[in-house]
Design an enzyme around this catalytic site. Structure first.
Site, mmCIF file in Angstrom:
data_model
loop_
_atom_site.group_PDB
_atom_site.id
_atom_site.type_symbol
_atom_site.label_atom_id
_atom_site.label_comp_id
_atom_site.label_asym_id
_atom_site.label_seq_id
_atom_site.Cartn_x
_atom_site.Cartn_y
_atom_site.Cartn_z
ATOM 1 N N GLY A 83 46.270 38.612 -50.591
ATOM 2 C CA GLY A 83 47.157 39.452 -50.280
ATOM 3 C C GLY A 83 47.283 40.787 -49.420
ATOM 4 N N ASN A 124 57.393 37.436 -37.275
ATOM 5 C CA ASN A 124 58.055 36.963 -38.416
ATOM 6 C C ASN A 124 59.538 37.726 -38.443
ATOM 7 O OD1 ASN A 124 55.011 36.781 -38.716
ATOM 8 N ND2 ASN A 124 55.676 35.986 -40.446
ATOM 9 N N ARG A 170 58.075 29.645 -46.271
ATOM 10 C CA ARG A 170 57.612 30.899 -45.606
ATOM 11 C C ARG A 170 57.700 32.240 -46.640
ATOM 12 N NH1 ARG A 170 60.684 30.867 -39.683
ATOM 13 N NH2 ARG A 170 61.819 29.100 -40.580
ATOM 14 N N VAL A 171 57.025 33.154 -46.384
ATOM 15 C CA VAL A 171 56.739 34.017 -47.430
ATOM 16 C C VAL A 171 57.875 35.012 -47.949
ATOM 17 C CG1 VAL A 171 56.013 36.126 -46.074
ATOM 18 C CG2 VAL A 171 55.038 36.013 -48.171
ATOM 19 N N TYR A 178 51.189 23.553 -33.880
ATOM 20 C CA TYR A 178 52.467 24.430 -33.605
ATOM 21 C C TYR A 178 51.964 25.499 -32.711
ATOM 22 C CZ TYR A 178 55.563 28.022 -34.654
ATOM 23 O OH TYR A 178 56.990 29.179 -34.487
ATOM 24 N N ASP A 201 44.751 31.226 -41.609
ATOM 25 C CA ASP A 201 45.851 32.199 -41.952
ATOM 26 C C ASP A 201 45.381 33.486 -41.130
ATOM 27 O OD1 ASP A 201 48.114 31.982 -44.032
ATOM 28 O OD2 ASP A 201 47.669 34.249 -43.833
ATOM 29 N N ARG A 215 48.865 41.034 -38.421
ATOM 30 C CA ARG A 215 49.753 40.744 -37.138
ATOM 31 C C ARG A 215 50.803 41.766 -37.191
ATOM 32 N NH1 ARG A 215 52.681 35.439 -38.116
ATOM 33 N NH2 ARG A 215 50.862 34.544 -37.144
#
Ligand code: NAD
Ligand code: UDP
Ligand code: UDP
Length: 320
Positions: A212, A179, A191-192, A150, A278, A282
């Site tokens: 998290g 996002n 997706r979260v 990706y 991951d 961001r």
């Protein structure tokens, strides 16, 4: 509302997906004609069902890795699986979609001398060493990892866009989308935001990857579509790349708490392994979008999450 003389015929690839379907709504609302091209890999006809028999929408089931010969005035290239679960399902096809898809759509734009928009991504920054990320940052991307199909596919597409711009003088627009969430996200694409909302609505545990503590900045879909359309409508002279996203940054745990507060559930949190590569943080630097487009997101996370929760509530009820 555009009339017969001012209306454009616009190709949206990936138009049956989450972002593409919202973009099509916007273009049709202002009076344009739309050709939606999608192979329905991750998209669904359900996303554009409400437009069934719309006189200015045409749907074509087609894979952008194959050439496409049609006549249009403008192109928005969004076709590409966008969630980690989907793009890792067939990584070779993901790279092909980004790269061959870009070549075909650029070839089409070149033949037609049409303006062409590319949906690039914040993933081009990889696991960023600079925070927040300005467009001038070249990124920190693993070229051989599970996300590379990706990330590198989208980076190569950017290269192609800028080479067609320099070599063929094409009118390109490249946006790096951060996002984004909202109604019509796929409920199972991992997706979260969709994961947490669906888990909370079903009273299931919320799956936190890692501790998290990683951060993301979430943009509501209506804001993002505003930014994209403003960018594409601007006079030639600014090709990008431009960051489009919401600069409010949250840890994944904070996001989980907000979702639980809205849904009114007390689901427990379960901690799962962090996926490879991951990104730990961001957040877009959107100074350029503010300056060039006079654009910034308006919808606060809580407000956007409420609208998204209500969409998923209806969707889950339909499924019962
Ligand atoms: P999505 O999966 O809902 O939509 C992608 C669409 O492309 C789907 O309808 C899918 O069927 C279609 N598609 C995939 N491969 C294709 C192919 N070979 N030929 C034709 N159609 C194909 O994802 P989305 O969130 O709507 O993302 C749209 C675009 O925006 C993608 O290019 C994605 O990389 C980019 N983007 C999205 C986000 C986000 O947060 N949603 C962030 C950054 C970039
Ligand atoms: N292409 C397309 N539709 C068009 C024109 C071109 O799908 O209307 C595709 C075609 O497959 C071609 C690619 O776009 O290979 C790149 O086109 P370009 O003109 O840049 O290069 P060339 O034709 O020389 O390969
Ligand atoms: N994530 C999570 N639980 C989930 C899904 C995702 O904790 O059920 C995390 C994931 O590890 C990442 C962040 O949420 O750190 C955003 O993930 P998503 O797949 O939505 O987007 P991306 O990683 O591409 O930004």
């Amino acid at each position: 509302m555009r009339n017969y003389n001012s209306r454009k015929r616009i190709l949206v690839t990936g138009g049956a997906g989450f972002l593409g379907s919202h973009l099509i709504d916007r273009l049709l609302d202002r009076g344009d004609e739309v050709v939606c091209v999608d192979n329905l890999f991750t998209g669904a006809k359900r996303n554009i069902e409400h437009l069934h028999s719309h006189p200015r929408l045409e749907f074509m089931r087609h894979d952008v890795t194959f050439p496409l010969y049609i006549e249009v005035d403008q192109i928005y290239n969004l076709a590409c699986p966008a969630s980690p679960i989907h793009y890792r399902h067939d990584p070779v096809q993901t790279t092909k979609t980004s790269v061959h898809g870009a070549i075909n759509m650029l070839g089409l734009a070149k033949r037609l001398r049409a303006r062409i928009f590319q949906a690039s991504t914040s993933e081009v920054y990889g696991d960023p060493a600079i925070h927040p990320q300005p467009e001038s940052y070249w990124g920190n991307v693993n070229p051989i990892g599970p996300r590379s199909c990706y990330d590198e596919g989208k980076r190569c597409a950017e290269t192609l866009f800028f080479d067609y711009y320099r070599q063929h003088n094409l009118d390109i627009r490249v946006a790096r989308i951060f996002n984004t969430y909202g109604p019509r996200m796929h409920p199972n694409d991992g997706r979260v935001v969709s994961n947490f909302i669906v888990q909370a609505l079903k009273g299931e545990p919320i799956t936190i990857y890692g501790e998290g503590q990683q951060t993301r900045s979430f943009c509501y879909v209506d804001d993002l579509i505003d930014g994209i359309v403003r960018f594409v409508d601007a006079e030639p002279g600014f090709a990008g790349p431009i960051n489009l996203g919401n600069p409010s940054e949250f840890t994944i745990r904070e996001l989980a708490q907000q979702v639980l507060d809205i849904v009114g559930e007390k689901s427990k949190l379960v901690f799962c392994p962090l996926p490879a590569d991951d990104p730990t943080q961001r957040k877009p630097d959107i100074a350029l979008a503010r300056e060039k487009l006079g654009w910034e997101p308006r919808v606060k996370l809580e407000e956007g999450l409420k609208k998204t929760v209500s969409y998923f509530e209806d969707l889950l009820l339909e499924g019962e």
